[in-house]
Write an enzyme that holds these catalytic residues in place. Structure first.
Site, PDB file in Angstrom:
ATOM      1  CE  LYS A 148      -2.248  -0.219   4.123  1.00  0.00           C
ATOM      2  NZ  LYS A 148      -3.251   0.588   4.804  1.00  0.00           N
ATOM      3  CB  CYS A 187      -3.709   9.070  -4.708  1.00  0.00           C
ATOM      4  SG  CYS A 187      -5.011   9.042  -3.471  1.00  0.00           S
TER       5      CYS A 187
HETATM    6  C1  DHB Z   1      -6.466   5.678  -2.776  1.00  0.00           C
HETATM    7  C2  DHB Z   1      -5.286   5.801  -3.445  1.00  0.00           C
HETATM    8  C3  DHB Z   1      -5.246   5.483  -4.779  1.00  0.00           C
HETATM    9  O1  DHB Z   1      -4.117   5.595  -5.512  1.00  0.00           O
HETATM   10  C4  DHB Z   1      -6.386   5.042  -5.420  1.00  0.00           C
HETATM   11  O2  DHB Z   1      -6.337   4.761  -6.715  1.00  0.00           O
HETATM   12  C5  DHB Z   1      -7.537   4.912  -4.743  1.00  0.00           C
HETATM   13  C6  DHB Z   1      -7.581   5.226  -3.411  1.00  0.00           C
HETATM   14  C7  DHB Z   1      -6.600   6.077  -1.377  1.00  0.00           C
HETATM   15  O3  DHB Z   1      -5.764   5.811  -0.520  1.00  0.00           O
HETATM   16  O4  DHB Z   1      -7.594   6.760  -1.096  1.00  0.00           O
END
Ligand code: DHB
Length: 309
Positions: A49, A135
């Site tokens: 993650k 993200c």
């Molecule tokens: C999150 C991060 C990401 O890169 C994504 O595609 C979806 C969610 C997050 O941590 O919110």
């Protein structure tokens, strides 16, 4: 008749992976949580993650909702922060038997650099970094980098100067021209790109008239986005020479083959891990049968989708 095991190994940069099926960031924790459920040594690689400089609690709930053929999440990069990651996670990776790719997120160039430099300053089993410039769920940084060619190139080259480990830039589908962002990552010195991250989505409950996600928008993943992922991989395949890692809605071996035909050298399985943490091992067993049955090599399959005249 029994076949011998096929050679599924692939090379990205200077790293040889036993097979091309990786688990995607955010769907397999820090890589150590599923040890009792899955023989993680069978996986091509584990992408962790996202890790940021400081610990983050993430966004308030609700931050996850199921949608037709997929899900939307807005976790907000909840994680323990790089210092605790170094003290608690790196030692566990020593005996894990699977290549670990650390995903890094940041809200500024300095943050990405600081996280990477902290990891570079200690010895670890991490083979490379996947840089989250895509993200959709944080106010600052994240996707800002991934939608801008010059920011993508300067971030990539700043990180490239500081590491000899594998450097993978994770691309967003939420752009007009993903090929130009991929080209910027290649020009900045990336070893590979991964595509795609989640697609911006929204979910509303008509009975309550409320958003199903606290932050209103979130990232859509799962089979619903496979056609978008395939299209992005194929576009990028025609623009760069470095390897592409295909992501988006993979649930079976056929999906893996489709991503390779579109131009991917490896793939990541994400959302499907939530339904079955053992899905990658099943996909791999069937990929082995597929390669044997068709008497082909993975390398010859890359980008070889047949077009109409
Ligand atoms: C999150 C991060 C990401 O890169 C994504 O595609 C979806 C969610 C997050 O941590 O919110």
């Amino acid at each position: 008749m029994r076949f011998a095991l096929a050679d599924l190994s692939i090379q990205i940069g200077h790293i040889r992976f036993n097979n091309p099926v990786f688990v995607a960031s955010g769907t397999f924790g820090y890589g150590t949580e599923n040890k009792e459920l899955v023989d993680v040594s069978k996986l091509g690689a584990i992408v962790t993650k996202s890790i940021t400089l400081n610990p983050r609690e993430g966004n308030p709930p609700p931050r996850l909702v199921e949608t037709p053929s997929g899900m939307i999440n807005s976790i907000g990069l909840a994680n323990i922060g790089v210092d605790k990651y170094i003290s608690d996670m790196l030692p566990v990776y020593e005996g894990i038997g699977t290549p670990i790719i650390m995903n890094i997120a940041g809200s500024s160039m300095d943050e990405y650099i600081s996280v990477l430099e902290k990891i570079e300053s200690v010895s670890s089993a991490i083979v490379g970094y996947e840089i989250n410039i895509s993200c959709p769920n944080v106010k600052e940084g994240g996707m800002q980098f991934g939608i801008d060619c010059s920011m993508t190139e300067s971030l990539t080259s700043a990180l490239r100067k500081r590491t000899e480990k594998l450097l993978i830039m994770k691309l967003s589908p939420n752009v007009t021209d993903i090929s130009s962002i991929a080209t910027s990552a290649e020009n900045g010195g990336a070893d590979a790109v991964s595509a795609i991250n989640t697609v911006v989505g929204m979910s509303i409950d008509h009975k309550t008239a409320k958003s199903n996600i606290y932050t209103t928008f979130g990232g859509l993943s799962g089979p619903a986005i496979k056609p978008i992922g395939l299209a992005c991989v194929h576009k990028v395949f025609h623009s760069i020479t470095i390897p592409i890692i295909g992501i988006g809605g993979i649930v079976n071996t056929g999906d893996v083959v489709e991503y390779i035909l579109a131009g991917a050298k490896a793939v990541q399985v994400g959302t499907a891990n939530f339904r079955d943490p053992g899905i990658c091992v099943k996909i791999l067993n069937n990929l082995d049968l597929y390669i044997n049955k068709h008497n082909i090599t993975l390398n010859n399959l890359i980008g070889s989708v047949k077009q109409y005249d």
